[in-house]
Scaffold this motif. Structure first.
Motif, PDB file in Angstrom:
ATOM      1  N   SER A  83       7.080   0.510  -2.689  1.00  0.00           N
ATOM      2  CA  SER A  83       7.565   1.300  -3.579  1.00  0.00           C
ATOM      3  C   SER A  83       6.901   2.610  -3.547  1.00  0.00           C
ATOM      4  O   SER A  83       5.830   2.820  -3.363  1.00  0.00           O
ATOM      5  N   LEU A  84       7.824   3.694  -3.912  1.00  0.00           N
ATOM      6  CA  LEU A  84       7.108   5.205  -4.180  1.00  0.00           C
ATOM      7  C   LEU A  84       6.840   5.512  -5.597  1.00  0.00           C
ATOM      8  O   LEU A  84       6.745   6.638  -5.852  1.00  0.00           O
ATOM      9  N   VAL A  85       6.856   4.407  -6.604  1.00  0.00           N
ATOM     10  CA  VAL A  85       6.702   4.536  -7.845  1.00  0.00           C
ATOM     11  C   VAL A  85       5.201   4.363  -8.093  1.00  0.00           C
ATOM     12  O   VAL A  85       4.530   3.421  -7.942  1.00  0.00           O
ATOM     13  N   MET A 123       0.784  -1.019  -0.130  1.00  0.00           N
ATOM     14  CA  MET A 123       0.038   0.049  -0.173  1.00  0.00           C
ATOM     15  C   MET A 123       0.800   1.245  -0.078  1.00  0.00           C
ATOM     16  O   MET A 123       1.932   1.373   0.463  1.00  0.00           O
ATOM     17  N   ALA A 124       0.221   2.358  -0.418  1.00  0.00           N
ATOM     18  CA  ALA A 124       1.087   3.633  -0.374  1.00  0.00           C
ATOM     19  C   ALA A 124       0.072   4.757  -0.410  1.00  0.00           C
ATOM     20  O   ALA A 124      -1.170   4.465  -0.725  1.00  0.00           O
ATOM     21  N   TRP A 125       0.502   5.973   0.110  1.00  0.00           N
ATOM     22  CA  TRP A 125       0.013   7.254   0.049  1.00  0.00           C
ATOM     23  C   TRP A 125       0.437   8.026  -0.892  1.00  0.00           C
ATOM     24  O   TRP A 125       1.815   8.269  -1.139  1.00  0.00           O
ATOM     25  N   PHE A 126      -0.295   8.804  -1.852  1.00  0.00           N
ATOM     26  CA  PHE A 126       0.191   9.587  -2.741  1.00  0.00           C
ATOM     27  C   PHE A 126      -0.654  10.978  -2.609  1.00  0.00           C
ATOM     28  O   PHE A 126      -1.677  10.878  -1.847  1.00  0.00           O
ATOM     29  N   GLU A 154       1.766  17.825 -10.203  1.00  0.00           N
ATOM     30  CA  GLU A 154       1.853  16.419 -10.263  1.00  0.00           C
ATOM     31  C   GLU A 154       1.559  15.526  -9.120  1.00  0.00           C
ATOM     32  O   GLU A 154       1.859  16.205  -8.042  1.00  0.00           O
ATOM     33  N   ARG A 155       0.802  14.286  -9.099  1.00  0.00           N
ATOM     34  CA  ARG A 155       0.673  13.481  -8.164  1.00  0.00           C
ATOM     35  C   ARG A 155       1.937  13.128  -7.630  1.00  0.00           C
ATOM     36  O   ARG A 155       2.981  12.645  -8.441  1.00  0.00           O
ATOM     37  N   GLU A 156       2.282  12.990  -6.340  1.00  0.00           N
ATOM     38  CA  GLU A 156       3.642  12.405  -5.955  1.00  0.00           C
ATOM     39  C   GLU A 156       3.362  11.780  -4.790  1.00  0.00           C
ATOM     40  O   GLU A 156       2.453  11.369  -3.888  1.00  0.00           O
ATOM     41  N   ALA A 157       4.474  10.908  -4.688  1.00  0.00           N
ATOM     42  CA  ALA A 157       4.348   9.701  -3.588  1.00  0.00           C
ATOM     43  C   ALA A 157       4.587  10.376  -2.134  1.00  0.00           C
ATOM     44  O   ALA A 157       5.525  11.450  -2.135  1.00  0.00           O
TER      45      ALA A 157
END
Length: 124
Positions: free
Chosen positions: A105-107, A34-37, A44-47
């Motif tokens: 991952s922050l991609v 999971m991640a938050w952006f 731009e959307r960023e991590a």
């Protein structure tokens, strides 16, 4: 169909804290990568942060290191983003994202499912 729902956004003053939550319909976020952006107007959307399915490893964007903390709540099957010492430049729509790549991952391209987002506004 998988669905992610974010909550916890709001309007705060500089220096205050917020905790964002992400729950899943059709799966349990506590068992996925999971991640938050975030995305601010005109940007731009960023991590922001990520947590791995295996091992629970976390990583953060440099801009939030030391201030934000991502975690899982296994009892409620949610992922959380604790945001402290908020600044005006943290204002954005925050999105929860799910992937299945076995790492933190922050991609953005590593994530396949996204929530609708929750607005965070930090007033200076």
């Amino acid at each position: 169909q998988l669905q992610l729902v974010e909550s916890g956004g709001g309007f705060v003053q500089t220096g205050e804290s917020l905790t964002l939550s992400c729950v899943g319909a059709g799966f349990k976020p506590s068992y996925a990568d999971m991640a938050w952006f975030r995305q601010a107007p005109g940007k731009e959307r960023e991590a922001v942060a990520c947590i791995s399915r295996i091992g629970g490893f976390t990583n953060y964007a440099d801009s939030v290191k030391g201030r934000f903390s991502m975690s899982r709540d296994s009892d409620t099957h949610t992922v959380l983003l604790l945001m402290t010492s908020l600044r005006a430049d943290d204002s954005a729509v925050y999105f929860c994202a799910k992937g299945f790549h076995g790492r933190c991952s922050l991609v953005e391209g590593d994530y396949t499912d996204w929530g609708q987002g929750t607005q965070v506004t930090v007033s200076s």
